[in-house]
Design a protein around this motif. Structure first.
Motif, PDB file in Angstrom:
ATOM      1  N   ARG A 255       2.140   2.206  -3.379  1.00  0.00           N
ATOM      2  CA  ARG A 255       1.103   2.691  -4.299  1.00  0.00           C
ATOM      3  C   ARG A 255       1.189   2.062  -5.693  1.00  0.00           C
ATOM      4  O   ARG A 255       1.263   2.786  -6.711  1.00  0.00           O
ATOM      5  CB  ARG A 255       1.147   4.214  -4.394  1.00  0.00           C
ATOM      6  CG  ARG A 255       1.100   4.882  -3.032  1.00  0.00           C
ATOM      7  CD  ARG A 255       1.204   6.400  -3.107  1.00  0.00           C
ATOM      8  NE  ARG A 255       1.327   6.969  -1.761  1.00  0.00           N
ATOM      9  CZ  ARG A 255       1.395   8.253  -1.490  1.00  0.00           C
ATOM     10  NH1 ARG A 255       1.359   9.143  -2.473  1.00  0.00           N
ATOM     11  NH2 ARG A 255       1.513   8.688  -0.248  1.00  0.00           N
TER      12      ARG A 255
ATOM     13  N   ALA B  35     -11.085   1.379  -3.908  1.00  0.00           N
ATOM     14  CA  ALA B  35      -9.842   1.696  -4.610  1.00  0.00           C
ATOM     15  C   ALA B  35      -9.843   3.137  -5.096  1.00  0.00           C
ATOM     16  O   ALA B  35     -10.890   3.746  -5.307  1.00  0.00           O
ATOM     17  CB  ALA B  35      -9.655   0.766  -5.806  1.00  0.00           C
ATOM     18  N   ARG B  36      -8.657   3.684  -5.252  1.00  0.00           N
ATOM     19  CA  ARG B  36      -8.502   4.998  -5.876  1.00  0.00           C
ATOM     20  C   ARG B  36      -8.483   4.827  -7.384  1.00  0.00           C
ATOM     21  O   ARG B  36      -7.915   3.876  -7.914  1.00  0.00           O
ATOM     22  CB  ARG B  36      -7.191   5.660  -5.444  1.00  0.00           C
ATOM     23  CG  ARG B  36      -7.184   6.209  -4.031  1.00  0.00           C
ATOM     24  CD  ARG B  36      -5.834   6.843  -3.759  1.00  0.00           C
ATOM     25  NE  ARG B  36      -5.714   7.324  -2.398  1.00  0.00           N
ATOM     26  CZ  ARG B  36      -5.855   8.595  -2.026  1.00  0.00           C
ATOM     27  NH1 ARG B  36      -6.125   9.504  -2.936  1.00  0.00           N
ATOM     28  NH2 ARG B  36      -5.721   8.959  -0.776  1.00  0.00           N
TER      29      ARG B  36
ATOM     30  N   THR C 177       0.816  -1.204   0.000  1.00  0.00           N
ATOM     31  CA  THR C 177       0.000   0.000   0.000  1.00  0.00           C
ATOM     32  C   THR C 177       0.855   1.261   0.000  1.00  0.00           C
ATOM     33  O   THR C 177       0.579   2.227  -0.714  1.00  0.00           O
ATOM     34  CB  THR C 177      -0.946   0.017   1.213  1.00  0.00           C
ATOM     35  OG1 THR C 177      -1.771  -1.153   1.164  1.00  0.00           O
ATOM     36  CG2 THR C 177      -1.814   1.251   1.223  1.00  0.00           C
TER      37      THR C 177
ATOM     38  N   TYR D 174      -1.504  11.940  -5.669  1.00  0.00           N
ATOM     39  CA  TYR D 174      -1.255  10.807  -4.774  1.00  0.00           C
ATOM     40  C   TYR D 174      -0.541   9.683  -5.525  1.00  0.00           C
ATOM     41  O   TYR D 174       0.410   9.070  -5.011  1.00  0.00           O
ATOM     42  CB  TYR D 174      -2.578  10.297  -4.206  1.00  0.00           C
ATOM     43  CG  TYR D 174      -2.437   9.063  -3.344  1.00  0.00           C
ATOM     44  CD1 TYR D 174      -2.111   9.166  -1.998  1.00  0.00           C
ATOM     45  CD2 TYR D 174      -2.627   7.798  -3.886  1.00  0.00           C
ATOM     46  CE1 TYR D 174      -1.967   8.027  -1.203  1.00  0.00           C
ATOM     47  CE2 TYR D 174      -2.484   6.661  -3.110  1.00  0.00           C
ATOM     48  CZ  TYR D 174      -2.161   6.780  -1.762  1.00  0.00           C
ATOM     49  OH  TYR D 174      -2.007   5.647  -0.995  1.00  0.00           O
TER      50      TYR D 174
ATOM     51  N   GLY E 212      -8.961  -2.458  -3.479  1.00  0.00           N
ATOM     52  CA  GLY E 212      -9.020  -1.729  -2.219  1.00  0.00           C
ATOM     53  C   GLY E 212      -8.240  -2.408  -1.115  1.00  0.00           C
ATOM     54  O   GLY E 212      -7.564  -1.746  -0.316  1.00  0.00           O
ATOM     55  N   ASP E 213      -8.313  -3.726  -1.062  1.00  0.00           N
ATOM     56  CA  ASP E 213      -7.628  -4.475   0.005  1.00  0.00           C
ATOM     57  C   ASP E 213      -6.114  -4.299  -0.062  1.00  0.00           C
ATOM     58  O   ASP E 213      -5.440  -4.210   0.971  1.00  0.00           O
ATOM     59  CB  ASP E 213      -7.980  -5.964  -0.087  1.00  0.00           C
ATOM     60  CG  ASP E 213      -9.449  -6.238   0.212  1.00  0.00           C
ATOM     61  OD1 ASP E 213     -10.102  -5.348   0.790  1.00  0.00           O
ATOM     62  OD2 ASP E 213      -9.940  -7.324  -0.159  1.00  0.00           O
TER      63      ASP E 213
ATOM     64  N   GLY F 206      -4.527  -1.781  -1.782  1.00  0.00           N
ATOM     65  CA  GLY F 206      -4.094  -0.402  -2.006  1.00  0.00           C
ATOM     66  C   GLY F 206      -3.586  -0.172  -3.405  1.00  0.00           C
ATOM     67  O   GLY F 206      -2.736   0.700  -3.635  1.00  0.00           O
TER      68      GLY F 206
END
Length: 649
Positions: free
Chosen positions: A475, A536-537, A472, A596, A493-494, A496
């Protein structure tokens, strides 16, 4: 008290055009090996969105924030008088002399008379009336009273105040999270997009040759172009070298033509003969052959590496870069993530950053060549070099090919071609070996993955890397993340993992996607809402030059899922409309989330005090106007480090 005389407004702060490239000698870029020829580094990309701008319309009115919204003629007159007084006040210093900025570096405030029309993307202060720039950074934001009060408490004198015109808004500087900078500049040389047949495409090649006397008179000069798309031709078929040889002007020349999606090269007989002998097969690629087994002149994915061509000179690369930056600034882009630095482009950007300030922020992904030795523990990362405008701290790996060309790796066979499931361009075993290594050595890992199998294999490798690295924190990114199996959705999501997507691909591919994937599997294609809902992003890009560079085209596609003309296979409501993004999510995906995704959220991505003053003035409010009007929005000004690089404020 008003001064005795009044002078309206402030002088515009004009755009600061980048200095022209130095008159460098036209010498080749220092090669990455001992040869003046290079093997073509593949770059991925599916087909183009047609962005036909709509007719400008009057922007919808939005509620005022922080400033009264008068409804009577008297109150409107009062607001006008107050505005006049404020403008006059700031136009004079305490001695009664007119104050004008002597240079764009002087502090200034930019405000809206209509309310909170500055979208900051700052969670503490999401919409404001004014922003204040001091030097290269944002100093404060808020209502006019708030920013003036803050100014008086911290800084002597008065800031210069300018006002937006009616309807205009401000957003943070826009980013494109997946682009190909030098390749875009190269497409300006001989664009082939939009042709309807092989013959029309060859006709463009001929016209290009005839228009350049140096090339016309020297048949040894390479002829290069970009953008042909066989799926848009009336007869959908792969081209061959025979079509090039049939034209008397084109015949006998070295011709190399890149497809629109970047996953295929079409070459002439002269180039094909220079490549002999060819291997029977290429792992992760295809040499297209005729019924007799002879190469036709088309090379897919990894097979493109076999094609050789002269290295562009340093001066040519400068021209390509300048052409890209000019268009990018005019469209509001202040930062781009370049999805694949090969040795040539990496050396070019390093050299540019060392010699001058780059005219745009570039976050580069260093290309991974699976045939070369591992370098993650020996190559020095480049982090915020050249006045915070160049970083190279990520690696780009290709997992599979493209959906359009049938190279996306699927769990099950293609519906329209049951003989294939596509192919991986890199063995899963190698992914499981190198991804943990790169992460252990502190590299962000960005993997091109189109098909559901490719995405699943890469997510497996990210998960396996947990034993050696904090996934995570590093990224990792899936570039495209186009087709996802339901079981893989939650893993974003889990773990990252960032989904780096291109919304304009969705409205390009929607016309053929169901035929290729079938009615059930197609539901996992470009499933933006499902990705977000699983925590998630999402960061947005265009994949230019594959798609339109305009970030507002991506914004429009993300929130509508219809073509620019308002149509889709599912009607005007959009293609799988349940997968649309909100406007807030789309704007965040073009500003704060790209920051980010490039480890720069502390200095970029929002209008926040202390961050670099990158912002864009738009002609109308894309957050409130009808979606059909978004594409008619113009960029009024693009500002970097507080200074306009396009337009004026």
């Amino acid at each position: 008290m008003l001064p005795p005389t009044y002078r309206s407004g402030w002088p515009l702060i004009p755009s600061v055009s980048p200095a022209p490239p130095p008159d460098a000698s036209d010498m080749p870029t220092p090669p990455s090996d001992d040869s003046h020829l290079r093997k073509r580094t593949p770059s991925e990309k599916p087909p183009s969105s047609r962005n036909a701008p709509a007719t400008p319309t009057t922007p919808a009115q939005s509620p005022s924030h922080g400033v009264p919204n008068p409804s009577t003629r008297t109150s409107k007159l009062l607001v006008a008088l107050i505005s006049l007084a404020l403008t006059s006040y700031f136009a004079y210093n305490k001695l009664g002399n007119i104050v004008q900025p002597s240079s764009p570096s002087e502090p200034y405030a930019l405000c809206s008379r209509e309310g909170a029309h500055i979208y900051t993307l700052d969670a503490k202060n999401p919409r404001v009336q004014c922003l204040v720039v001091n030097g290269s950074k944002f100093m404060s934001s808020g209502s006019l009273d708030q920013v003036l009060s803050h100014w008086h408490e911290t800084t002597p004198g008065q800031p210069h105040v300018r006002f937006l015109k009616p309807g205009q808004i401000v957003v943070p500087g826009l980013s494109d999270s997946h682009a190909h900078v030098l390749e875009y500049g190269a497409t300006k040389q001989m664009p082939l997009e939009g042709t309807k047949s092989i013959a029309e495409t060859v006709g463009r090649v001929r016209a290009y040759i005839e228009a350049d006397p140096d090339i016309l008179e020297d048949k040894t000069k390479y002829v290069e172009g970009w953008g042909w798309d066989h799926t848009k031709w009336l007869l959908e078929e792969w081209p061959t070298y025979n079509a090039l040889e049939a034209d008397p002007i084109v015949a006998g020349r070295p011709v190399v033509l890149q497809s629109k999606d970047g996953h295929a090269l079409w070459v002439s007989l002269t180039v094909l003969q220079a490549m002999e002998p060819l291997p029977d097969e290429v792992e992760g690629g295809v040499i297209v052959r005729d019924s007799f087994g002879k190469p036709t002149g088309v090379f897919l994915d990894n097979a493109q590496d076999l094609v050789i061509r002269p290295e562009p000179t340093y001066k040519q690369l400068q021209k390509r870069f300048a052409a890209t930056v000019k268009d990018a600034h005019s469209l509001g882009l202040t930062a781009v993530h370049d999805a694949g630095f090969n040795p040539m482009s990496l050396e070019f950007f390093r050299r540019e950053a060392q010699s001058s300030t780059l005219p745009i922020r570039v976050y580069g992904m260093k290309y991974f060549d699976e045939t070369a030795a591992y370098w993650g523990d020996s190559f020095d990362k480049i982090i915020r070099a050249g006045n915070n405008r160049l970083s190279v701290r990520s690696v780009k790996i290709f997992a599979d090919g493209a959906l359009r060309s049938g190279g996306a790796a699927l769990y099950e066979p293609y519906t329209d071609n049951p003989e294939t499931r596509g192919f991986m361009r890199i063995a899963p075993e190698m992914l499981n070996e190198v991804i943990p290594k790169f992460m252990k050595d502190g590299w962000q890992v960005n993997v091109h993955a189109i098909g559901d199998r490719a995405n699943g294999v890469v997510l497996d490798a990210f998960e396996a890397a947990l034993a050696k690295a904090n996934v995570t924190a590093l990224r990792p990114r899936l570039e495209h993340a186009q087709i996802l199996a339901q079981r893989d959705m939650a893993r974003f999501g889990d773990l990252g993992v960032i989904a780096s997507v291109q919304p304009t691909h969705a409205i390009s591919d929607m016309w053929f996607a169901e035929d290729r994937l079938g009615p059930e599997r197609v539901k996992g294609l470009y499933a933006f809402r499902s990705i977000i809902d699983h925590g998630a992003r999402i960061t947005l890009g265009s994949d230019f030059p594959v798609e339109d560079m305009n970030p507002l085209a991506g914004f429009y596609a993300a929130i509508t899922r219809v073509s620019p003309d308002g149509t889709s296979p599912h009607g005007p409501g959009g293609w799988f409309p349940e997968q649309r993004m909100t406007r807030e999510e789309a704007l965040k995906g073009m500003t704060l989330d790209p920051a980010y995704a490039s480890f720069t959220e502390d200095i970029l991505g929002s209008i926040t005090p202390g961050k670099f003053a990158d912002f864009v003035v738009l002609s109308q409010d894309i957050m409130t106007i009808p979606a059909s009007d978004v594409l008619s929005t113009r960029v009024v000004a693009t500002v970097m480090d507080g200074k306009p690089v396009y337009g004026a404020i």
